[in-house]
Scaffold this active site. Structure first.
Site, PDB file in Angstrom:
ATOM      1  N   CYS A  43       0.826  -1.209   0.000  1.00 24.63           N
ATOM      2  CA  CYS A  43       0.000   0.000   0.000  1.00 24.63           C
ATOM      3  C   CYS A  43       0.861   1.260   0.000  1.00 24.63           C
ATOM      4  CB  CYS A  43      -0.932  -0.017   1.211  1.00 24.63           C
ATOM      5  SG  CYS A  43      -1.791   1.525   1.448  1.00 24.63           S
ATOM      6  N   CYS A  48      -1.413   1.649  -3.180  1.00 23.99           N
ATOM      7  CA  CYS A  48      -2.411   2.717  -3.043  1.00 23.99           C
ATOM      8  C   CYS A  48      -1.824   4.132  -3.016  1.00 23.99           C
ATOM      9  CB  CYS A  48      -3.210   2.560  -1.750  1.00 23.99           C
ATOM     10  SG  CYS A  48      -3.380   0.893  -1.146  1.00 23.99           S
ATOM     11  N   LYS A  51       0.306   5.295  -6.119  1.00 22.48           N
ATOM     12  CA  LYS A  51      -0.646   5.339  -7.236  1.00 22.48           C
ATOM     13  C   LYS A  51      -1.550   6.559  -7.145  1.00 22.48           C
ATOM     14  CE  LYS A  51      -4.566   3.593  -6.675  1.00 22.48           C
ATOM     15  NZ  LYS A  51      -5.511   2.572  -6.232  1.00 22.48           N
ATOM     16  N   TYR A 180      -8.866  -3.338 -11.608  1.00 19.98           N
ATOM     17  CA  TYR A 180      -8.778  -1.934 -11.231  1.00 19.98           C
ATOM     18  C   TYR A 180      -7.378  -1.351 -11.383  1.00 19.98           C
ATOM     19  CZ  TYR A 180      -6.851  -2.722  -6.494  1.00 19.98           C
ATOM     20  OH  TYR A 180      -6.042  -3.030  -5.438  1.00 19.98           O
ATOM     21  N   GLU A 184      -6.690   1.848 -13.667  1.00 21.90           N
ATOM     22  CA  GLU A 184      -6.155   3.063 -13.037  1.00 21.90           C
ATOM     23  C   GLU A 184      -4.880   3.530 -13.728  1.00 21.90           C
ATOM     24  OE1 GLU A 184      -7.838   2.467  -8.480  1.00 21.90           O
ATOM     25  OE2 GLU A 184      -5.844   1.740  -8.942  1.00 21.90           O
ATOM     26  N   HIS A 438     -27.639  21.038  -2.283  1.00 14.94           N
ATOM     27  CA  HIS A 438     -27.722  21.575  -3.627  1.00 14.94           C
ATOM     28  C   HIS A 438     -26.771  22.746  -3.810  1.00 14.94           C
ATOM     29  CE1 HIS A 438     -29.619  22.415  -7.436  1.00 14.94           C
ATOM     30  NE2 HIS A 438     -29.705  23.687  -7.089  1.00 14.94           N
ATOM     31  N   GLU A 443     -26.516  14.904  -4.657  1.00 16.50           N
ATOM     32  CA  GLU A 443     -27.951  15.064  -4.380  1.00 16.50           C
ATOM     33  C   GLU A 443     -28.786  14.083  -5.203  1.00 16.50           C
ATOM     34  OE1 GLU A 443     -29.875  18.856  -5.629  1.00 16.50           O
ATOM     35  OE2 GLU A 443     -27.965  19.298  -6.580  1.00 16.50           O
TER      36      GLU A 443
END
Ligand SMILES: Cc1cc2nc3c(=O)[nH]c(=O)nc-3n(C[C@H](O)[C@H](O)[C@H](O)COP(=O)(O)OP(=O)(O)OC[C@H]3O[C@@H](n4cnc5c(N)ncnc54)[C@H](O)[C@@H]3O)c2cc1C
Length: 461
Positions: A43, A48, A51, A180, A184, A438, A443
């Protein structure tokens, strides 16, 4: 003869191992941890964190382009790869030092060596050949990139490990893989200006994700200029001068400066000596463990990617913590592997939790599907051709939200929060009762009133 004796020996100072070591030590255990490469594990050192730093870098190109629609004029930006890599490396050094000082603070003894089993209670440190005897041993050795079948020219191929340390940005890169990590890196290199070809053997990228997400992201990636070739594999890689010629199974070739494979990772079990001590492997290649991460040998435990359960950092950390609570804190703790929220840091980003529509149809009697696709507000002035996608899957009998699938800016951040609601058992009515914020993209999650469809098992059979 063992030269040392400890309560807990941890093999591997990655996400799971470091957490387990520190928590066990906090309960008063004498803990030693061995690391053969760098403290922090995949990691921090080559996963992670580096990256995500590259992901940030890759997104500036859009920001520079988008700024024009908001009145800014930006001179042609210039990107310097060596600066990015040097800065990234400095941050990784800082994090590694932080990990080491945590271990020191908790009085965990760190040894810089590969550790292998000598016998069921003893590990050998290959750097010094010393042996250490331990009451409990935790295997937290993670995983390693897998390159697939031996094809001609495989020696020219890099993995994500090397991609994080290239001397220069490749002008053209071929990436094989559809998971993934492949996706990525394809988006990272494309964002930084490389010409990217993604080759995947399956029919669509991101196997295991919701089909609508897969389709949406593939279209977005293609719209951003990435060539996504599905249904084919790389059969050979030739070196021709400074470039590589990648041969695909459809007999076409792609020339590139780098060829990267990200076709999966394998649990790091090779050479540990597990056979001789009787630690069983699961058929998926990981170490077989029970819900408390205990292996087939009662005083030996395993956590993280080496068990091939859910291969994500937060999961490895939880498993390491739960192991230490169970064994040294006398608080038996199981990790709940259901509904783990997760993100793909592609461009646009993906955030998901819970069941895909296909899984929901397998498991439920009635599935209500809510989905929407819309142009993000920022894209109106920037003129960028991109759309966001959101899908909520609801158990039609109970109203419970069983899956959420988002593609769009900050999807990873959104799914972390939505994950809390899903984990708490939120219903669609709970989402509807929540006032919208908003103007935001999120939303949409509380204003999707129209069902796209209702699927009923009875009608489908
Ligand atoms: C490119 C990439 C991107 C990723 N991105 C994400 C992400 O965005 N989010 C996410 O949640 N997860 C991500 N992951 C997955 C994540 O990194 C892993 O799930 C996590 O690091 C697993 O932790 P672990 O403790 O099981 O193993 P690791 O962190 O891999 O640690 C294992 C350690 O053991 C050491 N070791 C191995 N064998 C021995 C031995 N015999 N003796 C001594 N030391 C040994 C290794 O050197 C390593 O340091 C990514 C992975 C990669 C490769």
């Amino acid at each position: 003869m063992a030269e040392r004796d400890v309560d807990l020996f941890v093999i591997g100072a990655g996400s799971g191992g470091v957490r387990a070591a520190r928590i066990a030590a906090s309960y008063g255990a004498r803990v030693m941890i061995a690391e053969e490469f760098r403290v922090g594990g995949t990691c921090v050192i080559r996963g992670c964190v580096p990256k995500k730093l590259l992901v940030y870098a890759s997104r500036f190109s859009d920001d520079f382009e988008d700024a024009a629609g908001f009145g800014w004029s930006v001179e042609k930006p210039v990107f310097h790869w060596p600066t990015l890599i040097a800065n990234k490396d400095r941050e990784i050094d800082r994090l590694e030092a932080a990990y080491m000082s945590t271990l020191e603070r908790f009085k965990v003894e760190l040894v810089r060596s590969r550790a292998i089993f000598e016998d069921a209670h003893t590990v050998r440190l290959t750097a010094s050949n010393a042996c250490v005897r331990a009451g409990t041993i935790l295997i937290a050795t993670g995983g390693w990139p897998h390159y697939g079948p031996k094809i001609p020219g495989l020696e020219h191929v890099i993995s994500s490990n090397e991609a994080l340390h290239l001397h220069e940005l490749p002008k053209r890169i071929v990436i094989q893989g559809g998971g993934y990590i492949a996706v990525e890196f394809a988006c990272i290199f494309a964002g930084l200006g490389s010409e990217v070809t993604l080759v995947y053997r399956g029919e669509n990228i991101l196997r295991g994700f919701d089909d609508d997400v897969r389709e949406h992201l593939r279209n977005e990636m293609r719209a951003r200029g990435i060539t996504v070739t599905c249904g084919h594999t790389v059969t050979a890689v030739d070196k021709a001068g400074d470039e590589f010629v990648t041969h695909l199974s459809d007999k076409t070739t792609v020339a590139a400066d780098k060829v990267m494979f990200a076709i999966g990772r394998r649990p790091n079990v090779m050479g540990l000596g597990l056979e001789k001590i009787g630690v069983k492997l699961h058929e998926h290649g990981g170490i077989e463990v029970d819900p408390y991460s205990q292996t087939s040998v009662p005083h030996i435990y395993a956590v993280g990617d080496v068990t091939n359960r859910v291969n994500l950092t937060p999961v490895a950390i939880r498993e390491g913590h739960a192991f230490a609570d169970t064994v040294f804190g006398k608080k038996p703790t199981r990790v709940d592997h259901a509904d783990v929220p997760t993100a793909v840091f592609s461009e646009p980003e993906v955030g998901v939790i819970g069941l895909t529509e296909a899984q929901a149809r397998e498991q439920l009697e009635v599935v209500d599907v809510y989905k929407t696709s819309f142009r993000p507000m920022k894209a109106t002035l920037s003129g960028r051709q991109t759309r966001s996608f959101m899908k909520i899957l609801v158990d039609g009998l109970t109203g419970r939200v069983v899956g959420c699938h988002l593609v769009g800016p900050d999807a990873g951040e959104l799914i972390q929060l939505l994950g809390v609601a899903v984990k708490m058992g939120a219903t669609k009515a709970d989402l509807d009762a929540t006032m919208a914020v908003h103007p935001t993209a999120a939303e949409e999650l509380v204003t999707m009133r129209e069902k796209a469809m209702t699927w009923r098992r009875a009608a489908a059979e």
